[in-house]
Design an enzyme around this catalytic site. Structure first.
Site, PDB file in Angstrom:
ATOM      1  N   ASP A   1       0.823  -1.208   0.000  1.00 54.78           N
ATOM      2  CA  ASP A   1       0.000   0.000   0.000  1.00 54.78           C
ATOM      3  C   ASP A   1       0.857   1.259   0.000  1.00 54.78           C
ATOM      4  O   ASP A   1       0.483   2.280  -0.578  1.00 54.78           O
ATOM      5  CB  ASP A   1      -0.931   0.003   1.215  1.00 54.78           C
ATOM      6  CG  ASP A   1      -2.127  -0.919   1.023  1.00 54.78           C
ATOM      7  OD1 ASP A   1      -2.347  -1.383  -0.115  1.00 54.78           O
ATOM      8  OD2 ASP A   1      -2.837  -1.178   2.014  1.00 54.78           O
ATOM      9  N   GLY A   2       2.039   1.215   0.647  1.00 56.03           N
ATOM     10  CA  GLY A   2       2.913   2.381   0.646  1.00 56.03           C
ATOM     11  C   GLY A   2       3.368   2.755  -0.752  1.00 56.03           C
ATOM     12  O   GLY A   2       3.437   3.933  -1.105  1.00 56.03           O
TER      13      GLY A   2
END
Length: 308
Positions: free
Chosen positions: A72-73
């Site tokens: 997700d980062g």
């Protein structure tokens, strides 16, 4: 007709992501699709035939989709590039939970094939725009897909803030911080702070105090048309604003943070029309053993057919 173009973004700190990026670039190139990579990743990926562009929104401009390889980062990093130009993001999870990702590592080849054949849908996710004011003057502005969090900068002291909704004071909190989240961010920091899970199609903003010493400090769900403000009181230690865990601004005593619905959404490419409930069960490994809802519905339908 202009040539189809795809931007590939990868977490180059992971060897698996680099290998996946090389595979994606090779398959796209073989299909006659032009591929772009960013200059700060090109050396690690080392793929001949890809166009190398600076890591700005221009890299995503006019691209059909941004394929993001990582967690997700990495997808949030790619959103910085894609949001200004409206290019959809397609995340392939090479991390842990990967809640924003649409596909998993083992589906990589099939995912690329879906892009080649244009078999995907695009949905829009609400964002928030964030403005910091000091003595009435704008001191900074930014945005977030998941959340804007106002946090204490000194571990040993509480942060003293006043929360405001639509121009009216709500409460004074002595706390570790306040999270202002979107529905997309409800499963991220806001979830960890005790906030509710909000389905993505629900348009709302969440306000979640963190470890607040106050009688009224429950998570709040407010209208997407609302303006949420958090004022750092003058006699409190300095604070810091984090947006999506990536963009940060210092908040001196007396700073005011205003959060409102974003002027532009983030667009996500979807391969599967999977209900959000199923995504929750899969990503969090929720126990659903023993559920007989579909079996019961089928038996009721069969019984109704026999009666007719």
């Amino acid at each position: 007709m202009s040539k189809r173009t795809v931007l590939v973004v990868a977490h180059t700190g992971r060897p698996g992501a680099v290998r996946s990026a090389q595979l994606v670039i090779e398959r796209l190139t073989d299909a006659g699709i032009a591929v772009r990579v960013m200059s700060d990743e090109a050396g690690d990926i080392g793929c001949a035939g890809a166009d190398v562009l600076p890591a700005t929104s221009a890299a995503a401009e006019d691209a059909e989709v941004v394929i993001v390889l990582g967690g997700d980062g990495t997808l949030l990093r790619a959103a910085d590039l894609a949001r200004p130009v409206g290019t959809p993001l397609l995340g392939v999870n090479l991390g842990h939970v990967g809640f924003l990702a649409e596909a998993e590592r083992e589906d990589l080849a099939a995912t690329v094939d879906r892009v080649v054949s244009r078999r995907y849908d695009v949905e829009e996710r609400m964002t928030v725009d964030v403005t910091v004011r000091l003595n009435g003057t704008v001191a900074g502005s930014t945005w977030a897909l998941n959340e804007a969090s106002i946090e204490k900068a000194e571990r040993e002291r509480m942060l003293e803030v006043v929360a405001e909704i639509d121009g009216r004071p709500l409460s004074h909190w002595g706390c570790d911080g306040v999270v202002c989240a979107t529905p997309t961010g409800s499963t991220a920091y806001a979830f960890s702070a005790g906030g509710p899970v909000v389905w993505p199609e629900v348009e709302a903003m969440l306000v979640v105090p963190i470890s607040a010493h106050a009688l009224f400090a429950r998570p709040l769900v407010v209208s997407p048309r609302s303006v949420v403000a958090v004022e750092v009181l003058p006699d409190t230690p300095r604070a810091v604003l984090w947006c999506d865990g990536r963009r940060t601004l210092d908040l001196p005593p007396g700073a005011r943070v205003e959060v409102r619905r974003g002027s532009a959404p983030v667009r996500l490419a979807r391969l599967h029309l999977t209900p959000f409930t199923d995504r929750l069960v899969t990503k969090f490994g929720l126990p659903v053993t023993g559920w007989r809802g579909r079996a019961r519905a089928r038996s009721e339908e069969a019984a109704g057919g026999q009666e007719r």
